[in-house]
Design a protein around this motif. Structure first.
Motif, mmCIF file in Angstrom:
data_model
loop_
_atom_site.group_PDB
_atom_site.id
_atom_site.type_symbol
_atom_site.label_atom_id
_atom_site.label_comp_id
_atom_site.label_asym_id
_atom_site.label_seq_id
_atom_site.Cartn_x
_atom_site.Cartn_y
_atom_site.Cartn_z
ATOM 1 N N GLY A 41 37.462 21.825 24.199
ATOM 2 C CA GLY A 41 38.163 20.989 25.178
ATOM 3 C C GLY A 41 37.346 19.755 25.523
ATOM 4 O O GLY A 41 36.211 19.593 25.063
ATOM 5 N N ASP A 42 37.954 18.902 26.368
ATOM 6 C CA ASP A 42 37.358 17.596 26.630
ATOM 7 C C ASP A 42 36.170 17.632 27.593
ATOM 8 O O ASP A 42 35.497 16.623 27.778
ATOM 9 C CB ASP A 42 38.418 16.642 27.196
ATOM 10 N N ASP A 43 35.941 18.765 28.246
ATOM 11 C CA ASP A 43 34.864 18.748 29.236
ATOM 12 C C ASP A 43 33.753 19.742 28.941
ATOM 13 O O ASP A 43 32.983 20.114 29.817
ATOM 14 C CB ASP A 43 35.435 18.997 30.645
ATOM 15 N N LYS A 44 33.665 20.184 27.667
ATOM 16 C CA LYS A 44 32.580 21.118 27.328
ATOM 17 C C LYS A 44 31.911 20.668 26.043
ATOM 18 O O LYS A 44 32.582 20.265 25.096
ATOM 19 C CB LYS A 44 33.138 22.523 27.133
ATOM 20 N N VAL A 45 30.590 20.724 26.050
ATOM 21 C CA VAL A 45 29.856 20.311 24.866
ATOM 22 C C VAL A 45 29.642 21.518 23.954
ATOM 23 O O VAL A 45 29.423 22.629 24.419
ATOM 24 C CB VAL A 45 28.522 19.640 25.270
ATOM 25 N N LEU A 46 29.743 21.279 22.649
ATOM 26 C CA LEU A 46 29.574 22.377 21.702
ATOM 27 C C LEU A 46 28.091 22.720 21.532
ATOM 28 O O LEU A 46 27.689 23.870 21.574
ATOM 29 C CB LEU A 46 30.185 21.974 20.352
ATOM 30 N N MET A 47 27.284 21.673 21.383
ATOM 31 C CA MET A 47 25.865 21.917 21.100
ATOM 32 C C MET A 47 25.065 21.786 22.394
ATOM 33 O O MET A 47 24.666 20.692 22.781
ATOM 34 C CB MET A 47 25.377 20.921 20.066
ATOM 35 N N THR A 48 24.848 22.905 23.022
ATOM 36 C CA THR A 48 24.224 22.867 24.348
ATOM 37 C C THR A 48 22.713 22.706 24.286
ATOM 38 O O THR A 48 22.075 22.410 25.281
ATOM 39 C CB THR A 48 24.529 24.173 25.104
#
Ligand SMILES: Nc1ncnc2c1ncn2[C@@H]1O[C@H](COP(=O)(O)OP(=O)(O)OP(=O)(O)O)[C@@H](O)[C@H]1O
Length: 415
Positions: A183-190
């Protein structure tokens, strides 16, 4: 008339002025004179000689930069088939693997797996040029530059949006679905914040024949393996290994929310709010390496200084992303995995100058500095002859008129 012209010529052309010294005993004038002299001497010694190093000649750096990135990411999203349960190492997220004085770090991706050259429906996001009611709306052979392939002439039902019909295309199929995996408000690579970059910078000052590196001779292999740049530490402020999170943090005082958005889409929204523009600036970060060296001292003191800036440019579209693909052959069919990579672009620039004592520059700057001392006399003359209470007396003492000019002046005054 002729007489007045003659008078005028005599008073202007045929006149010679010579300097006359008068000594004025006055605390006030004495103080002003010495004060101005002090100011000029302070300027010449303090600013020209010490601050601007007017006694040295200078050379600018010639430089080369390479970078090496390291870091591991683990994503465990078995419910998202394109991402899955996988490790991402530097070969997966650093694209391209090497650039000139720059590097790109992927922070988020849209992956389209198993594409092959065949026929399929056009992407529903391209419906403004691909939606159709019947086959006649899809001219066979039409290629739209923003589409994914060449139209086959058939209008088909979209499998991605109900009640939508789109043209069928021949191209890399299936076409991309441009949706961020979380989704638009979560980063994949934390973990990108903890990724590190080793910057190797070699510089030369050709005029002096001196070469320096940002990996200092005093650094051991062991130190390099475990150090991290820390500007507040006397030793680690020269460590050439930087955490990406620290680079962003040192670059600008930005809020948590803005920092989070940089990692998700490479967009720094804080800049947009400040600039009051619709398109926020992209996540572009500059790393400046500056060499300010004084070769009158030992070369070992010539060390780099690092500065970071989050570049803000309100006109650059939303964030920074691009597409690249991994090609392979499966069962004799040419296939590819398409990756739309979001991330942060880092730029490295190197500036600097080195200086060394130079007798020519020293004497030239000293000479022109001393010449400035005559300014003190000129300024004092102006004050004494025009501003002081006894200015008439000083003027009479300072200017004596003799010969023809004196006679003319007397005649003029008596007339
Ligand atoms: N991005 C980085 N983060 C942390 N340490 C790094 C990074 N890049 C290199 N190093 C370490 O700095 C040292 C010098 O790196 P260099 O690339 O010259 O040597 P290397 O032995 O080829 O490195 P590597 O460990 O990649 O095989 C090595 O100990 C390496 O592990």
């Amino acid at each position: 008339m002729a007489a007045s012209i003659k008078k005028f010529l005599s008073a202007t052309l045929f006149e010679y002025e010579t300097q006359k010294v008068i000594a004025i005993s006055s605390y006030k004038i004495g103080l002003i004179y010495r004060g101005i002299q002090m100011l000029i001497v302070t300027y010449v010694i303090g600013w020209v000689m010490l601050r601007e190093k007017g006694y040295q000649s200078f050379d600018t750096v010639v430089s080369g930069v390479t970078t090496k990135l390291k870091g591991l990411e683990y994503t465990n999203y078995t419910n998202i088939s394109a991402i899955g349960d996988r490790i991402w190492d530097v070969a997966d997220w650093a694209v391209p693997p090497q650039m000139n004085s720059a590097f790109f770090v992927t922070t988020n991706v849209v992956i389209t797996k198993n594409q092959s050259q065949t026929t399929c429906e056009e992407d529903k996001d391209n419906k403004w040029h691909a939606s159709c009611k019947n086959d006649s709306d899809c001219t066979k052979g039409d290629v739209h530059m923003l589409g994914w392939g060449v139209k086959t002439g058939r209008c088909v039902n979209s499998s991605r949006e109900a009640e939508l019909r789109v043209c069928e295309i021949y191209g890399w199929c299936p076409t991309e679905q441009d949706i961020l995996p979380l989704g638009d408000d979560k980063v994949l690579m934390t973990r990108v914040k903890n990724f590190t970059v080793l910057i190797k910078n070699s510089v030369e000052f050709p005029k002096f024949g001196i070469k320096r590196r940002n990996i200092l001779d005093s650094m051991s292999k062991n130190y390099l393996r475990q150090c991290n740049y820390r500007p507040d530490s006397e030793v680690d402020k020269y460590c050439p290994i930087f955490k990406l999170g620290d680079i962003i943090k040192h670059g600008q005082a930005i809020s948590q929310e803005d920092a989070k958005q940089i990692w998700i889409t490479g967009v720094y929204t804080g800049g947009a709010r400040k600039l009051n523009v619709t398109h926020p600036p992209a996540g572009m970060v500059a790393i400046d390496i500056h060499w300010e060296c004084n070769f009158d001292y030992d070369e070992e003191f010539c060390k780099p200084e690092y500065k970071f800036r989050n570049l803000e440019d309100g006109q650059v579209g939303r964030g920074w992303n691009f597409r690249h693909a991994y090609h392979y052959v499966e069962d004799g069919i040419h296939k590819r995995t398409l990756v739309k990579a979001y991330g942060i672009q880092f730029f490295i620039s190197v500036t600097g100058r080195g200086g060394k004592f130079d007798i020519l520059n020293f004497t030239m700057n000293l000479g022109s500095g001393l010449a400035l001392l005559t300014l003190a006399t000129v300024l004092c003359d102006i004050i004494v002859l025009n501003i002081m209470r006894k200015r008439k007396k000083y003027r009479q003492a300072k200017i004596d008129k003799v010969g023809l000019l004196a006679a003319l002046t007397v005649a003029y005054e008596n007339s």
